[in-house]
Design an enzyme around this catalytic site. Structure first.
Site, short mmCIF file in Angstrom:
data_model
loop_
_atom_site.label_atom_id
_atom_site.label_comp_id
_atom_site.label_asym_id
_atom_site.label_seq_id
_atom_site.Cartn_x
_atom_site.Cartn_y
_atom_site.Cartn_z
CG HIS A 38 4.18 -2.23 0.37
ND1 HIS A 38 4.70 -2.98 1.40
CD2 HIS A 38 4.83 -1.04 0.40
CE1 HIS A 38 5.63 -2.29 2.02
NE2 HIS A 38 5.73 -1.11 1.44
N GLY A 148 1.21 5.88 0.61
CA GLY A 148 0.27 5.54 1.68
C GLY A 148 0.07 6.69 2.65
CD GLN A 154 7.40 8.55 2.57
OE1 GLN A 154 8.53 8.34 2.94
NE2 GLN A 154 6.60 7.57 2.16
#
Ligand code: PAF
Length: 281
Positions: A38, A148, A154
């Site tokens: 992250h 990411g 996704q």
């Protein structure tokens, strides 16, 4: 000092104030339990924008009733500390009622790259992701948002959402951060025992072997079958899928085009996903 807001109104007011000053704003959507992966997304955001907003929201709509919503790691104080150290300007930490008030009845469903792979095993997952991400984009009105590459399908679904709904922001894909053995950083790695961690670390090597076999001209079906066997022999309990796809659309891979080998495999109670590039050149 990271500003922390819990309401959409406060988020909007702050982002609009920044944009009125001519500042560029980036959003990094997260579900918290922040790790180095992250932080790399936040760095990518800060390299491209003047202000970085991070949302922390464990989105119930992307968990099936059988999945780990209740046990998903929640550590807000630690997360806020990480945001502060990373130089993030604003944390948006709404409660479930703020995002999905009583009577909420809308869902966003993206076609194209959401077909198969994760959807075969988590049929409601991408509707849940697209709905919350679409809301976050509308709520925060960022110039760009960073996702990411680890969650590669996704990323493709979010790009398609933005393209199809003409949302005025850029989607930036950021490379996967791995530990020294190649294991992709994931909040779910926290569930792994020491022994499972050793097994999990073999996944990326198996994918790289498969990708370089395809790059070298090996037969796709034979290579995918061998990769599936390698994952099981490494100690995984089951392979949901291992597949080669085109990198932009996730349509079946064509030789001499850029692609990805994508995998989802189960180890004890944990489900891990990863992917690597297949280079056309
Ligand atoms: O990747 C995640 O952590 C989530 O799917 C996201 C994009 C924050 C949406 O809840």
């Amino acid at each position: 000092m990271t500003i922390v807001v819990e309401t959409i109104a406060a988020l909007r007011a702050q982002v609009r104030a920044w944009r009125a000053e001519g500042l560029k704003v980036a959003l990094v959507p997260t579900m918290g339990a922040l790790h180095d992966g992250h932080v790399s997304l936040m760095r990518a955001a800060l390299e491209r924008a003047d202000r970085c907003v991070v949302s922390i929201f464990v989105n119930p709509r992307q968990f099936a009733p059988t999945e780990d919503l209740d046990k998903y790691p929640r550590q807000l104080a630690l997360d806020l500390d990480r945001l502060e150290k990373a130089g993030v300007h604003l944390a948006f930490t709404p409660g479930v009622e703020e995002v999905y008030p009583q009577g909420f009845a809308t869902s966003i469903s993206v076609g194209g790259p959401s077909a198969e792979l994760e959807t075969d095993f988590r049929p409601a997952f991408f509707d849940g992701v697209a709905t919350v991400v679409g809301k976050l984009f509308i709520q925060s009105e960022p110039d760009l948002a960073v996702f990411g590459e680890k969650d590669y399908q996704q990323l493709c679904v979010v790009k398609k959402l933005v393209q199809d709904l003409n949302l005025p922001l850029e989607i930036v894909g950021s490379p996967t951060i791995r530990d020294s053995e190649g294991l992709a950083m994931s909040s779910r790695n926290a569930y792994l025992s020491a022994q499972e961690l050793e097994i999990a670390r073999r996944l990326n090597k198996i994918l790289r072997k498969a990708a370089s076999a395809l790059e070298g001209g090996a037969d796709e079906a034979v290579t995918m079958a061998a990769a599936r066997q390698d994952v099981l022999e490494a100690g995984f309990d089951a392979v949901d899928y291992v597949a080669a796809r085109q990198s932009d659309t996730l349509a079946p891979w064509q030789r001499d085009t850029d692609g990805r080998v994508l995998v989802a495999a189960r180890l004890g109670k944990t489900r891990l996903i990863d992917n690597v590039e297949i280079s056309a050149s």
